[in-house]
Scaffold this motif. Structure first.
Motif, PDB file in Angstrom:
ATOM      1  N   TYR A  48      -0.358 -11.958  -5.862  1.00 48.34           N
ATOM      2  CA  TYR A  48      -1.416 -12.434  -4.980  1.00 48.34           C
ATOM      3  C   TYR A  48      -1.951 -11.290  -4.128  1.00 48.34           C
ATOM      4  N   CYS A  49      -3.267 -11.289  -3.928  1.00 47.24           N
ATOM      5  CA  CYS A  49      -3.871 -10.306  -3.033  1.00 47.24           C
ATOM      6  C   CYS A  49      -3.540 -10.666  -1.589  1.00 47.24           C
ATOM      7  N   ALA A  50      -3.726  -9.709  -0.691  1.00 46.14           N
ATOM      8  CA  ALA A  50      -3.467  -9.961   0.728  1.00 46.14           C
ATOM      9  C   ALA A  50      -4.565 -10.799   1.360  1.00 46.14           C
ATOM     10  N   GLN A  51      -5.804 -10.620   0.898  1.00 43.36           N
ATOM     11  CA  GLN A  51      -6.942 -11.408   1.374  1.00 43.36           C
ATOM     12  C   GLN A  51      -8.025 -11.334   0.314  1.00 43.36           C
ATOM     13  N   PRO A  52      -8.644 -12.463  -0.063  1.00 42.60           N
ATOM     14  CA  PRO A  52      -9.654 -12.437  -1.117  1.00 42.60           C
ATOM     15  C   PRO A  52     -11.011 -11.936  -0.615  1.00 42.60           C
ATOM     16  N   PRO A  56     -10.585  -5.942   3.388  1.00 40.40           N
ATOM     17  CA  PRO A  56      -9.233  -6.278   3.867  1.00 40.40           C
ATOM     18  C   PRO A  56      -8.161  -6.089   2.805  1.00 40.40           C
ATOM     19  N   SER A  57      -8.462  -6.466   1.568  1.00 41.95           N
ATOM     20  CA  SER A  57      -7.481  -6.290   0.501  1.00 41.95           C
ATOM     21  C   SER A  57      -7.202  -4.823   0.250  1.00 41.95           C
ATOM     22  N   ARG A  58      -8.249  -3.993   0.200  1.00 42.18           N
ATOM     23  CA  ARG A  58      -8.062  -2.568  -0.055  1.00 42.18           C
ATOM     24  C   ARG A  58      -7.328  -1.888   1.092  1.00 42.18           C
ATOM     25  N   ALA A  59      -7.624  -2.297   2.312  1.00 38.20           N
ATOM     26  CA  ALA A  59      -6.897  -1.747   3.451  1.00 38.20           C
ATOM     27  C   ALA A  59      -5.406  -2.042   3.337  1.00 38.20           C
ATOM     28  N   SER A  60      -5.084  -3.258   2.900  1.00 42.67           N
ATOM     29  CA  SER A  60      -3.686  -3.631   2.739  1.00 42.67           C
ATOM     30  C   SER A  60      -3.025  -2.855   1.602  1.00 42.67           C
ATOM     31  N   LEU A  61      -3.723  -2.699   0.489  1.00 45.59           N
ATOM     32  CA  LEU A  61      -3.177  -1.955  -0.646  1.00 45.59           C
ATOM     33  C   LEU A  61      -2.832  -0.517  -0.273  1.00 45.59           C
ATOM     34  N   LEU A  62      -3.649   0.103   0.560  1.00 44.26           N
ATOM     35  CA  LEU A  62      -3.466   1.519   0.888  1.00 44.26           C
ATOM     36  C   LEU A  62      -2.530   1.755   2.060  1.00 44.26           C
ATOM     37  N   VAL A 305       4.758 -11.701  -5.931  1.00 41.48           N
ATOM     38  CA  VAL A 305       4.331 -10.378  -5.489  1.00 41.48           C
ATOM     39  C   VAL A 305       3.167 -10.540  -4.519  1.00 41.48           C
ATOM     40  N   SER A 306       3.215  -9.843  -3.402  1.00 42.95           N
ATOM     41  CA  SER A 306       2.075  -9.719  -2.499  1.00 42.95           C
ATOM     42  C   SER A 306       1.545  -8.302  -2.679  1.00 42.95           C
ATOM     43  N   THR A 307       0.465  -8.168  -3.439  1.00 38.25           N
ATOM     44  CA  THR A 307       0.075  -6.844  -3.914  1.00 38.25           C
ATOM     45  C   THR A 307      -0.260  -5.881  -2.784  1.00 38.25           C
ATOM     46  N   GLY A 308      -0.833  -6.379  -1.677  1.00 35.39           N
ATOM     47  CA  GLY A 308      -1.134  -5.475  -0.566  1.00 35.39           C
ATOM     48  C   GLY A 308       0.117  -4.861   0.032  1.00 35.39           C
ATOM     49  N   PRO A 309       0.968  -5.657   0.681  1.00 34.49           N
ATOM     50  CA  PRO A 309       2.190  -5.091   1.250  1.00 34.49           C
ATOM     51  C   PRO A 309       3.164  -4.510   0.230  1.00 34.49           C
TER      52      PRO A 309
END
Length: 430
Positions: A48-52, A56-62, A305-309
């Motif tokens: 799952y993404c952190a936010q759709p 926000p999702s890219r910020a979390s991924l990085l 899985v939480s892909t961002g964190p």
């Protein structure tokens, strides 16, 4: 003799839902290169993404942090202090001796990677085919150090433009075939009884983003055909990258960790929804494939899985790089799997104050809570109802289960400092 550290390749698509791959059992598109990655590694079906939403999702991924902790909840990508989030990923690997490069869409908030963000840019955003060629050229060049290469493709985000009658940024699509040859509507195409009101209000208020209010079923079938065509387009570019990677591996003998995922999904017609934001499975569940040393080939995992964190600690684990302390995520190889995963969302629309929500799921059930609106609580048994058509929250027979998920979300908010805490219902069943 100690083995050299592996190279690391991260491939990110934009707005690809988890099931938009042939290997996921979808017969309406062909994705041979995504399928090959899955065959060479492990596919995580419950990622799952952190936010759709993109930024926000890219910020979390990085960074390895959830969007609310960063204060990045919209596409302007400014944090709580007004600055862009600090992208740890490139810095962590650069400090470990890696050559860190980035190509394609950045969106934090600049479309292209600016200076001083932990990576050097190999190609700007806007041309997926050019990005694939630049990546292959990068892989052909000899280098004394291991690399971390992040590639961020635009597609299938072009479905947003297509829905508005515009050409995708990567070029126009051919005319669709007759409707009878387009993919059928999903089983969960109709809006479900007792669905949350807030997403529908946002959908109607944002006609530019959701130009689908008057669409007929034929229009939605053409939409699905176009969406899958854009996924196939990005798969072809992935093939160019993987050809370059195989050449690099033959020449150097080095091993490579490859991670393939997307920043978020797309409604793809489920629940009569296009775009993201809403916490439907199609918007929040994303592909997550890992191949290379330390991963099993040909496996399918239902580990949450939480892909961002989880991306940053996973990459550190697979590469043997020390992870920054205090990250809330965990490697997918951690002995103790996640018991739950949380997804955030927020609409930033004029007149829509506090238009936000949270989702939490365990191995079987999923709970959604929006800040306001009719039927703001949703509870689903994903094992028996994967299309999210039966809202158990309105059925008193499931009050104990509803109370459990209210408590789980309250615990998450208290532990993480999530500001959604003030919108939580009572943690005891009514």
């Amino acid at each position: 003799m100690t083995a050299p550290p592996p190279d690391v390749l991260v491939v990110l698509t934009d707005q690809q839902t988890s099931d938009a791959m042939g290997v996921a059992g979808n017969p309406y598109l062909r994705t041979p290169h995504m399928d090959a990655l899955a065959a060479a590694g492990t596919r995580y079906r419950q990622a799952y993404c952190a936010q759709p939403l993109c930024a926000p999702s890219r910020a979390s991924l990085l960074t390895g942090q959830p969007p609310s902790a960063l204060g990045v909840t919209g596409n302007e990508a400014a944090g709580q202090d007004g600055s862009a989030p600090e992208p740890l990923l490139g810095r962590v690997f650069a400090e470990a001796g890696y050559d860190c490069a980035y190509g394609g869409k950045w969106h934090l908030p600049e479309l292209d990677l600016p200076e001083g963000r932990g990576f050097r840019r190999i190609h700007p955003a806007g041309n997926d085919a050019g990005l694939a060629r630049a990546a292959a050229a990068f892989l052909r060049r000899p280098r004394p150090r291991p690399f971390l290469l992040v590639l961020s493709f635009l597609e299938p985000h072009g479905i947003c433009e297509w829905a508005r009658g515009q050409d995708p940024k990567t070029g126009p699509l051919p005319a669709p075939p007759p409707v009878a040859e387009c993919p059928p509507l999903p089983a969960n195409f109709p809006p479900a009884p007792y669905e949350a009101r807030l997403p529908r209000l946002a959908q109607r208020a944002w006609a530019h983003t959701h130009p689908t209010a008057e669409w007929r079923e034929d229009d939605w079938r053409r939409y699905r055909h176009a969406y899958y065509a854009l996924v196939e387009r990005v798969d072809a570019n992935l093939g160019t990258v993987l050809d370059g990677l195989r050449e690099h591996q033959r020449r150097t003998g080095r091993e490579t960790v490859v991670v393939f995922t997307s920043d978020h999904g797309d409604g793809a017609g489920a629940h009569g929804w296009n775009q993201k934001w809403a916490l439907f499975e199609e918007s929040v569940r994303v592909p997550f494939l890992i191949s290379g040393p330390g991963t099993a080939a040909g496996e399918v995992s239902d580990r949450l899985v939480s892909t961002g964190p989880d991306l940053l600690p996973t990459l550190c684990d697979l590469a043997g790089v020390p992870a920054p302390p205090g990250l809330p995520g965990r490697s997918v190889r951690a002995p103790e799997p996640r018991g739950t995963v949380v997804v955030e969302t927020r609409w930033e629309l004029p007149g829509f104050n506090n238009a936000l929500g949270r989702m939490i799921r365990d191995e079987r059930h999923k709970y959604v809570c929006y800040a306001w609106g009719d039927h703001r609580e949703q509870l689903f048994d994903l094992a028996g109802d994967p299309g999210e058509m039966v809202n158990l929250a309105v059925d008193a027979r499931h009050s104990a289960l509803l109370g459990r998920f209210r408590a789980l979300l309250a615990e998450h908010c208290a532990r993480s400092g999530d500001p959604f805490a003030r919108f939580l219902p009572a943690t005891t069943a009514d």
